[in-house]
Design an enzyme around this catalytic site. Structure first.
Site, mmCIF file in Angstrom:
data_model
loop_
_atom_site.group_PDB
_atom_site.id
_atom_site.type_symbol
_atom_site.label_atom_id
_atom_site.label_comp_id
_atom_site.label_asym_id
_atom_site.label_seq_id
_atom_site.Cartn_x
_atom_site.Cartn_y
_atom_site.Cartn_z
ATOM 1 N N GLU A 59 74.798 4.459 -23.107
ATOM 2 C CA GLU A 59 73.408 4.188 -23.816
ATOM 3 C C GLU A 59 73.113 5.246 -24.861
ATOM 4 O OE1 GLU A 59 73.457 2.614 -19.872
ATOM 5 O OE2 GLU A 59 73.417 5.020 -20.271
ATOM 6 N N ASN A 116 68.899 7.039 -32.720
ATOM 7 C CA ASN A 116 70.143 8.274 -33.039
ATOM 8 C C ASN A 116 71.134 7.327 -33.892
ATOM 9 O OD1 ASN A 116 71.974 9.895 -33.118
ATOM 10 N ND2 ASN A 116 72.050 10.507 -30.986
ATOM 11 N N TYR A 124 79.731 5.299 -32.638
ATOM 12 C CA TYR A 124 80.219 4.282 -31.577
ATOM 13 C C TYR A 124 80.783 3.292 -32.170
ATOM 14 C CZ TYR A 124 77.797 7.593 -28.546
ATOM 15 O OH TYR A 124 77.383 9.042 -28.096
#
Length: 174
Positions: free
Chosen positions: A115, A120, A127
């Protein structure tokens, strides 16, 4: 991770409960305190769990960043990736994520889950670069400010360790 000749080299190591002394645990907690407004975990408590995996990035024997994950069955759930503010933008989080991916491939993990705060953007870009896709939103997930969390997943072929292509199940702005 890029290496700058003017900086000492950074080493990555896995920290286990057996090898974690008070100083190492205090360093991880200090990185968390510096990186997060309100750290909501304790390295000591995390490493007591047999399913916890922890990797630390060090420079001159001082912790600069860490990654804590849970390995349960054929899943690796990344709980925290944190870097001291003064050491950011040096590729430490990328190196730690790559190390956790290597571990996942060696252990025949099928899913890597995490998560991330919706705000962010740097972490979401990291990611995505690694192949994670957005699969859902957890409304008001973070207790400090009620911010939503974006759930992300990376699927690996357990036999080969190859990243399996995926697609977003939800739309997120970055």
């Amino acid at each position: 991770m890029k290496r700058d000749a003017t900086r000492p080299s950074v080493s990555l190591s896995q920290l286990t409960a057996d090898a974690a002394d008070d100083a190492a645990l205090d360093e991880i907690d200090a990185v968390a305190s510096a990186a997060f407004d309100v750290p909501q975990f304790s390295a000591r408590e995390e490493l007591r769990r047999p399913w916890t995996r922890c990797w630390v990035a060090r420079e001159e024997r001082r912790a600069l960043a860490f990654l804590i994950a849970w390995h349960v069955a054929d899943e690796l759930h990344v709980l925290n990736v944190a870097t001291c503010p003064a050491a950011r933008r040096r590729g430490l989080a990328t190196a730690l994520m790559n190390r956790s991916l290597e571990y996942a491939q060696q252990q025949q993990v099928r899913l890597i889950l995490l998560e991330v705060r919706r705000s962010n953007r740097a972490a979401i870009r990291l990611y995505r670069k690694l192949g994670f896709t957005a699969m859902g939103v957890r409304p008001r997930y973070y207790s400090d400010n009620g911010e939503d969390a974006v759930e992300m997943v990376l699927t690996l072929d357990p036999a080969t360790g190859a990243v399996q292509p995926g697609r977003d199940e939800i739309r997120i702005e970055i």
